[in-house]
Write an enzyme that holds these catalytic residues in place. Sequence first.
Site, PDB file in Angstrom:
ATOM      1  N   HIS A 176      23.670  63.772  57.972  1.00 22.33           N
ATOM      2  CA  HIS A 176      24.420  63.718  56.638  1.00 22.33           C
ATOM      3  C   HIS A 176      24.219  64.659  55.870  1.00 22.33           C
ATOM      4  O   HIS A 176      25.305  65.235  55.444  1.00 22.33           O
ATOM      5  CB  HIS A 176      23.914  62.280  56.064  1.00 22.33           C
ATOM      6  CG  HIS A 176      24.569  62.012  54.925  1.00 22.33           C
ATOM      7  ND1 HIS A 176      25.719  60.971  54.491  1.00 22.33           N
ATOM      8  CD2 HIS A 176      24.474  62.673  53.639  1.00 22.33           C
ATOM      9  CE1 HIS A 176      26.049  60.979  53.343  1.00 22.33           C
ATOM     10  NE2 HIS A 176      25.283  61.884  52.592  1.00 22.33           N
ATOM     11  N   GLU A 177      22.990  65.179  55.733  1.00 24.22           N
ATOM     12  CA  GLU A 177      22.785  66.150  54.676  1.00 24.22           C
ATOM     13  C   GLU A 177      23.386  67.552  55.279  1.00 24.22           C
ATOM     14  O   GLU A 177      24.072  68.237  54.552  1.00 24.22           O
ATOM     15  CB  GLU A 177      21.094  66.434  54.429  1.00 24.22           C
ATOM     16  CG  GLU A 177      20.657  65.233  53.694  1.00 24.22           C
ATOM     17  CD  GLU A 177      21.147  64.554  52.479  1.00 24.22           C
ATOM     18  OE1 GLU A 177      21.965  65.491  51.868  1.00 24.22           O
ATOM     19  OE2 GLU A 177      21.402  63.594  52.321  1.00 24.22           O
ATOM     20  N   HIS A 195      26.919  67.971  54.752  1.00 25.79           N
ATOM     21  CA  HIS A 195      27.265  68.636  53.574  1.00 25.79           C
ATOM     22  C   HIS A 195      27.457  69.913  53.678  1.00 25.79           C
ATOM     23  O   HIS A 195      28.259  70.631  52.826  1.00 25.79           O
ATOM     24  CB  HIS A 195      26.451  68.006  52.572  1.00 25.79           C
ATOM     25  CG  HIS A 195      26.529  66.816  52.024  1.00 25.79           C
ATOM     26  ND1 HIS A 195      27.816  66.130  51.405  1.00 25.79           N
ATOM     27  CD2 HIS A 195      25.832  65.552  51.935  1.00 25.79           C
ATOM     28  CE1 HIS A 195      27.655  64.973  51.073  1.00 25.79           C
ATOM     29  NE2 HIS A 195      26.541  64.466  51.313  1.00 25.79           N
ATOM     30  N   TYR A 229      33.060  66.970  44.868  1.00 20.91           N
ATOM     31  CA  TYR A 229      32.160  65.768  44.940  1.00 20.91           C
ATOM     32  C   TYR A 229      32.359  64.822  43.600  1.00 20.91           C
ATOM     33  O   TYR A 229      31.464  64.850  42.988  1.00 20.91           O
ATOM     34  CB  TYR A 229      30.435  66.589  44.947  1.00 20.91           C
ATOM     35  CG  TYR A 229      29.705  65.354  45.679  1.00 20.91           C
ATOM     36  CD1 TYR A 229      29.958  65.165  46.970  1.00 20.91           C
ATOM     37  CD2 TYR A 229      28.705  64.719  44.854  1.00 20.91           C
ATOM     38  CE1 TYR A 229      29.001  64.165  47.604  1.00 20.91           C
ATOM     39  CE2 TYR A 229      28.017  63.981  45.316  1.00 20.91           C
ATOM     40  CZ  TYR A 229      27.912  63.474  46.851  1.00 20.91           C
ATOM     41  OH  TYR A 229      27.096  62.668  47.416  1.00 20.91           O
ATOM     42  N   GLU A 254      31.632  62.457  51.260  1.00 21.81           N
ATOM     43  CA  GLU A 254      30.574  61.526  51.545  1.00 21.81           C
ATOM     44  C   GLU A 254      30.802  60.892  53.029  1.00 21.81           C
ATOM     45  O   GLU A 254      29.835  60.860  53.693  1.00 21.81           O
ATOM     46  CB  GLU A 254      30.169  60.399  50.633  1.00 21.81           C
ATOM     47  CG  GLU A 254      29.259  60.605  49.446  1.00 21.81           C
ATOM     48  CD  GLU A 254      28.186  60.956  50.240  1.00 21.81           C
ATOM     49  OE1 GLU A 254      27.370  60.083  50.937  1.00 21.81           O
ATOM     50  OE2 GLU A 254      27.328  61.935  49.881  1.00 21.81           O
ATOM     51  N   ASP A 259      27.697  57.459  39.556  1.00 22.47           N
ATOM     52  CA  ASP A 259      27.672  58.062  41.218  1.00 22.47           C
ATOM     53  C   ASP A 259      29.010  59.081  41.337  1.00 22.47           C
ATOM     54  O   ASP A 259      29.440  59.051  42.368  1.00 22.47           O
ATOM     55  CB  ASP A 259      27.804  56.930  42.089  1.00 22.47           C
ATOM     56  CG  ASP A 259      27.576  57.237  43.380  1.00 22.47           C
ATOM     57  OD1 ASP A 259      27.006  58.494  43.600  1.00 22.47           O
ATOM     58  OD2 ASP A 259      28.101  56.760  44.478  1.00 22.47           O
ATOM     59  N   HIS A 290      29.372  57.396  46.753  1.00 21.10           N
ATOM     60  CA  HIS A 290      28.804  56.565  47.772  1.00 21.10           C
ATOM     61  C   HIS A 290      29.126  55.001  48.129  1.00 21.10           C
ATOM     62  O   HIS A 290      28.785  54.343  49.023  1.00 21.10           O
ATOM     63  CB  HIS A 290      27.318  56.491  47.429  1.00 21.10           C
ATOM     64  CG  HIS A 290      26.629  57.880  47.703  1.00 21.10           C
ATOM     65  ND1 HIS A 290      26.451  58.700  46.375  1.00 21.10           N
ATOM     66  CD2 HIS A 290      26.039  58.421  48.720  1.00 21.10           C
ATOM     67  CE1 HIS A 290      25.926  59.875  46.973  1.00 21.10           C
ATOM     68  NE2 HIS A 290      25.541  59.775  48.179  1.00 21.10           N
TER      69      HIS A 290
END
Lengths: 118, 397
Positions: B177-178, B181, B192, B201, B274, B279
């Site tokens: 996931h990271e 990005h 974002y 996301e 958020d 998310h």
Amino acid sequence: MKVVVSRSGGIAGIRTTWEVDVDAQPDAADWAELITALPWAEVSARAPEPDRFVYRIRCAPNEVVLAEPQVCGPWKELVDRVKASRRAESGPGPRPAGPRRSPDSPLGGFGADSQPPG
Amino acid sequence: MTGSVHAPTRCAIVPPYLLVRLARLDDPRFAAAAEAARQSLLRDSPLRTHREVAHPPHRPEVRGGGPARVPGRIDRSVSDAAGLERLPGRLVRSEGHPPVPDVTVQEAWDGLGSTHDLFWSRFHRDSVDGRGLSLDATVHYGRNYDNAFWDGERMVFGDGDGQVFNRFTASLTVIGHELTHGVTQFTANLTYQGQSGAVNESMSDVFGSLVEQHARGQSTAEAGWLIGEGLFTDQVQGVALRSMKAPGTAYNDDVLGRDPQPDSMAGYVETEDDNGGVHLNSGIPNRAFYLVAEALGGNAWEAPGQIWYDTLTSGTLGSAVTFAAFARATARAAVKRFGIGSEQHRAVVAAWTTVGLGSGLAAGLGTGRPGGTKLPEAQRPEAQRPEQQRPEQQRSE
């Protein structure tokens, strides 16, 4: 006077809220001094960064939204103090350091303006 | 220690491309061979540099006399912040060096490897920037830090508080996931915030999940489709942070509350928190991807992953893309690669329709019926013939 720190975002996307009734604190004068000295009007918007936390800090009539890297100096002092105080108030329990339901949120730990899925 | 295993090095029995491939193996059965290959590549590089200096005109990829980079060759590092919130921390392992005992370092290391492997072996993408950028991670960031993030240059992992969260390296999906990005940053660079943030996301969840499925060799039917499985401690009533298959069902806990992700536009969450619920609303495109994979069966990193990867790297996504525009872009990508009315195209349209974003998409199918007939070859535009489509290597930024 109440101070509410609400943290959203993070990879988990779980909102956590800490709230302190400043007047009920034994060191209420220290709290008041810290809060009035905060640079409420000097917060500038910052481009969001993936998976970082977003902090919303409220103490009527003031409210700011800070990106995680902006939580430094007096802001960090306040946030750390609110978290520590909330933890101390909760007393011993199965998860004293865990996130709490926000008393002002109908959906518990999540945004008051969120809708339940489905 | 696998580092003590020696592979042929100076004598060029194993060609460099095979060493690269061996070095990227994450299968534990080949751990010794992989480590030996990595050692070999490391030991080999001064020699190659020497040769390049001796014959510079024959190696056009060599610039400034430096060593030639082998395309697809991973270059990792893991640093240890030792509980501070300072980056990068102390370097504890770099490429070509043997493992260290810290399980967190090992998980980060292996996760970087698995992520690099998915993007290179399946999409011919050489690291997050498409140009072999080194993959750097920092572990043990902060005290009781309940998060992991990509800071624009490196991945950062907290250890969790031990009460709600375990260490964030524990799930391969989080590492994938990271890094995704990073891929998004170097390609569509989706803002974002709001819907484009939720697409950003979702891209990270999609490829984070694919990294895990690919590393485990799981088909769509075998995969759990969970993001962050195992991150919660056993005190939490929940299996993961998110479910792509069934958004909103990953946890239901007396303290954390219920997983708030919507699974269709009917549950779309309007919030200022958020960054506009990036998310939360990501559950909608996440489920669309799952539905495409479910409809097509087999391995999700194949046609479904390819369509999403093509969309991300097409150069046509606006940085502030809406869900509807993103849905259209995936349909275009499916048509471009597999043809109009193809099984893949129909699966994409059906998936978006199920989550409430099918408006206008079915027009591309010609018949408007579910399972519309495929157009004869002669009616298909030349540019849409799948055999003419090649994976995009990378965009020049």
